[in-house]
Design an enzyme around this catalytic site. Structure first.
Site, short mmCIF file in Angstrom:
data_model
loop_
_atom_site.label_atom_id
_atom_site.label_comp_id
_atom_site.label_asym_id
_atom_site.label_seq_id
_atom_site.Cartn_x
_atom_site.Cartn_y
_atom_site.Cartn_z
N LEU A 1 25.60 39.82 70.65
CA LEU A 1 25.61 41.15 71.25
C LEU A 1 26.39 42.13 70.39
O LEU A 1 27.19 41.73 69.54
CB LEU A 1 26.22 41.05 72.65
CG LEU A 1 25.45 40.06 73.57
CD1 LEU A 1 26.34 39.53 74.67
CD2 LEU A 1 24.20 40.72 74.12
N PRO A 2 26.16 43.44 70.60
CA PRO A 2 26.75 44.42 69.68
C PRO A 2 28.26 44.57 69.74
O PRO A 2 28.89 44.79 68.71
CB PRO A 2 26.07 45.74 70.09
CG PRO A 2 24.90 45.37 70.92
CD PRO A 2 25.23 44.05 71.55
N ASN B 1 29.62 44.76 75.81
CA ASN B 1 28.38 44.05 76.10
C ASN B 1 28.66 42.60 76.43
O ASN B 1 28.04 42.01 77.32
CB ASN B 1 27.43 44.12 74.89
CG ASN B 1 27.15 45.53 74.45
OD1 ASN B 1 27.60 45.96 73.40
ND2 ASN B 1 26.44 46.28 75.28
N THR C 1 30.42 39.81 67.08
CA THR C 1 31.72 40.09 66.46
C THR C 1 32.48 41.02 67.39
O THR C 1 32.09 42.17 67.58
CB THR C 1 31.54 40.73 65.08
OG1 THR C 1 30.91 39.79 64.22
CG2 THR C 1 32.89 41.12 64.49
N LYS D 1 36.64 36.09 60.86
CA LYS D 1 35.62 37.08 60.49
C LYS D 1 36.26 38.44 60.21
O LYS D 1 35.98 39.10 59.21
CB LYS D 1 34.62 37.22 61.65
CG LYS D 1 33.69 38.44 61.59
CD LYS D 1 32.43 38.20 60.82
CE LYS D 1 31.59 39.46 60.63
NZ LYS D 1 30.64 39.71 61.71
N LYS E 1 33.02 49.56 62.07
CA LYS E 1 33.23 48.87 63.36
C LYS E 1 34.17 47.67 63.19
O LYS E 1 35.13 47.50 63.94
CB LYS E 1 31.89 48.40 63.94
CG LYS E 1 32.05 47.63 65.25
CD LYS E 1 30.92 46.61 65.44
CE LYS E 1 31.35 45.51 66.42
NZ LYS E 1 30.44 44.35 66.39
#
Lengths: 329, 329, 329, 329
Positions: free
Chosen positions: B96-97, B101, B127, B202, B277
């Site tokens: 998911l974004p 979400n 992420t 990450k 982001k």
């Protein structure tokens, strides 16, 4: 006469021949004619020692007479000034702390250019502002001499072991002559382009190095705070796009790698003061060419603050420690 | 075999957990029982496709019905909500974004946890903020399910070719079960530690990547301004301590390398918006853990300004172009 | 009276200097003896015009003959070189774009010092590196002349209206003599200390100004995004500890104030290029004195990037616009 | 019933009448009905004390019973939980350290909203994320209560002397009711707009304050290094465009001003930890709204590093000291 020789030698070289007999007779007939060396500090002394090891007679000088002792004991001839060295040698290497020293040694009252012979090859291994290198090249050219900049990467250890990397700027046709000497003192000799580009390459490398090191330090610190094991994090970064020399070869976190300054309380290595100096050069150079270098600029400031906070003599990877200590401790 | 292994592992868990035998036998009886998939966007669709290729029945859903079309045509069963997927599958992957979400898909009114079965394995490849991953894990555990974070590196291309890298956080004894599915979609599956450490790894990697990229861009730009040939400069950096992934694998200067976005007007690759982001996540995470990240913070700001100046959809290596254009042009 | 004062002062100087009685009597006999002026650009022309208005005969020169036209029409005598001006005037003002110009005008082949008379008062109103000011002072002293740095704040408008502020560095006993001329061209004349401190004050002010402006721009932008009315936010800041010149006198947000560049599409005012130049001076100065200036350094980089992105000729408050535009627009 | 009253009261207010008799009878008939107070820390205690001084009965609570002692001795009624306070008072002020505390005190198991009465006015003076303020307002509205954010500027001293400044966000028609109480505790009460804008104004002010302070510190340091007298430099800045609150009211250089923390070894004032906290809020807020704040971001990092280097409890103007110490000392 030397000028003539130089001319014809370059002619030969331009024809892609590797040796110019006449020039050689003047400057390197036996490659073992004396080599001048100015600046016998922590770096200069082992460099000159390696020239001696390769059989070159060395004629040297330093502003501090006591710095000349070791070389003298090894058989080098010690003279009183750069001018006198220039009077005796037609290949001279200089290794000095900063731009003003270079200006003084070349153009000062007892400087090299006061007695330099036509055709002399001048190689400056100091790390200085590229624009000063260019000025020195112009001044040398007026006297019929050739100036090249050849700053090094690698520290005192690499200098002792003849494992330095030289980044060389200057006339391409002079590169072979410079290389002959520099290979006695280093493992890599890279031709970078016109005069000043040796300095440019050095400055660029060290700026990116500083950025990578601080970036690695703050990334490792963040990862540790988030619960990652530092060795595992280093491994993940090194197999991913975060990989850099500071993460895979010189990791700043104690316990991640052996044989690096972070494994030894940040002793040895490349001092924070020296990095701050190189970043200052990068900054001045960027300002003068109106080049935006936001991270390089901030890296400079961080190393500058570290110098002010007691890290001046620690290895530059100690930025991990600088960022690490926690509130309330 | 893997199933057996899982069985005995869960047996251990039963000592102080609520997972019972039936759930275990249900989730691992055959490795080809259906896999749930929530989030069929640019990344999720090719990932789910690779599960189908490996013979796993897929039960999927997405808030946008039209996003489900491709998977449906390939044989996946499409349901109306995450809750319904949870009712049918005991292994579920979510892609998911962003954090909100994920919160909605797991804990919302029609979320997974409304109907999740005991023993279900939940793998979130989004992420997001590691603290949200931890919250989801706690919420899942209350329902007797297991939550792991497994964000990816690699873009749409890597997703299609099943070449993603998964960084996985969660209970170590669940890693094999997760790995079984993730290897269908990726080339590397790395166990990072407790829940949230996949996200941490990450985020850390991408922060260092951004720093290295901007650093490379400004260094290359400075070198070019100082008269260095860009290819030569890249070569020098890459044999020296300035080396990093952005200099040797993904160089941002047009003409230095082939097959990278800089060779194609910065199209494709990893968009500036996405980097901004991830740097925002790094920033929030650093702020919340009181970790100083000066270069990471400035890198975030630079990508943020680039988004405001028209670079949002270009590859993040376009920072070279952003810094490059000259006054008066 | 002032003349007397000057006379006795110089008498003291004669103890170990070469200034003799005649030079003194020459320079100060009548305050309306000719004043030399070198550099008739956008700033220099209105400044020299104000000297004429106050009844001083002006003897001027500029490298661009066409720049001299206006002054000539107003009655100034135009000569071919700074040296010739120095031959005719014993008080000379210079107003030049940058350090190299100043070096050329003073020490070049047709420079002021080639023909300067003993006791001449040299006032440099250029904004340059303080170390260059010091060099010029030393060179002037060798010729028996006195050099002061007196950079200005205020732009072309203030120059026309004789409302400049002069920050003056040099021998305190010369300050009155300088002030006599400078008050014809400015509203404030501040003595700052030894040679170079005028430049230092100017550079320091502009560095803090740039920091305050960018800070105000990003703060106003953040507040607007958070739902605050910009006028109200400005009012709150201005009654609180966030108050600064950029928030209360020169607000960068269109619509908050009238009569400032932000009310006129950032035209007029103080150009981004000029701010970037001053910040470059601050940067070099800080680097050379090893002073950490993290925000000043980042401010420099931001204005440097703005120059590269098309803001070179807009007022420096346009940084609000630079940071403002949003993704997707 | 109270809901009705609220409705009609607002109706009256909207007609520009200043009093709504019925609502008044409910919440403020006598303005001296009890006021609830949650959070009796360093700030909360003197604030509540000032309410008592103005004749308001105070019903208070705190998680630490010992914090309640002083107020109890002064006549306040101490209860066990925020819920119980809400059961007894229809105007409640909360003053808590951070967002999680606010969430707990309002929405936790024994939180205010468990027993809040319809029409109750809830005023939160904590400094927290504006998005949390908005969430609380929504939650309060569901219970028929009104929530306003009203963070303060000014420290413990200002709280004791009732000289705080309140920045208030929330429904405009409730502002008068809030103001009635807040004026007992502060000298300025400013209406900022919708819920969350009080926080926004506070955060914006403090971000610009931090930028101005660091900027002033580095500017003063640079000027001193360049030979300027610090008092003179401060004077010049304050009459020029470099002027800001940190230069003219709270100068960070010892010896420049009296009565400020820099005159007292940076004791007292506004601690570096608190500034770091507010900058962290600014950072999160900027990240979440995708607003570039480059200097604010770097200011945050600098205060973060200072916390790690032993400056946590010094006044935030100690950044001058942090940047000042020199190499080799």
């Amino acid at each position: 006469m030397a000028a003539l020789f130089r001319g014809s030698r370059n002619l030969f070289q331009r024809c892609n021949k590797h040796v110019d007999f006449i020039a050689v007779s003047c400057r390197s007939m036996a490659s073992k004619t004396p080599v001048g060396f100015v600046g016998l500090g922590n770096m200069g002394t082992p460099m000159a020692r390696n020239l001696l090891k390769h059989g070159y007679p060395v004629i040297a000088t330093d502003v501090f007479p006591e710095s000349c002792k070791e070389l003298q004991d090894l058989g080098a001839q010690i003279l009183d000034s750069p001018a006198e060295v220039a009077d005796k040698a037609d290949r001279i290497i200089t290794m000095l702390p900063s731009s003003p020293n270079v200006i003084e040694v070349y153009t000062g009252p007892t400087g090299i250019l006061k007695k330099v012979k036509k055709g002399t090859l001048l190689i400056d291994s100091s790390t200085i502002d590229p624009s000063v290198s260019k000025e020195m090249a112009v001044a040398a050219e007026k006297m019929g001499a050739v100036f090249m900049d050849a700053p090094v990467s690698g520290g005192v250890g690499a200098a002792s072991l003849a494992k330095l990397t030289f980044m060389v700027g200057g006339l391409e046709e002079e590169f072979n002559a410079a290389q002959e000497l520099l290979t006695c003192m280093g493992a890599n000799v890279v031709y970078c382009g016109q005069v000043g580009t040796g300095q440019a390459a050095k400055i660029c490398n060290n700026m990116l190095l500083a950025i990578g090191m601080i970036g690695t330090a703050e990334t490792m610190n963040l990862g540790i705070r988030l619960g990652l094991d530092p060795k595992l994090l280093a491994k993940i970064l090194n197999m991913s796009s975060g990989r850099c020399w500071s993460s895979d070869t010189y990791n700043p976190v104690p316990g991640v790698m052996e044989g690096v300054p972070s494994a030894n309380n940040y002793q040895g290595g490349f001092g924070t003061t020296l990095m701050a100096k190189d970043l200052g050069l990068a900054q001045n150079t960027a300002t003068n060419t109106r080049t935006p270098v936001p991270l390089g600029s901030l890296a400079h400031q961080i190393y500058r603050v570290m110098c002010a906070r007691g890290y001046a003599n620690k290895d530059f990877s100690s930025v991990f420690q600088f960022l690490r200590e926690e509130e309330g401790q």
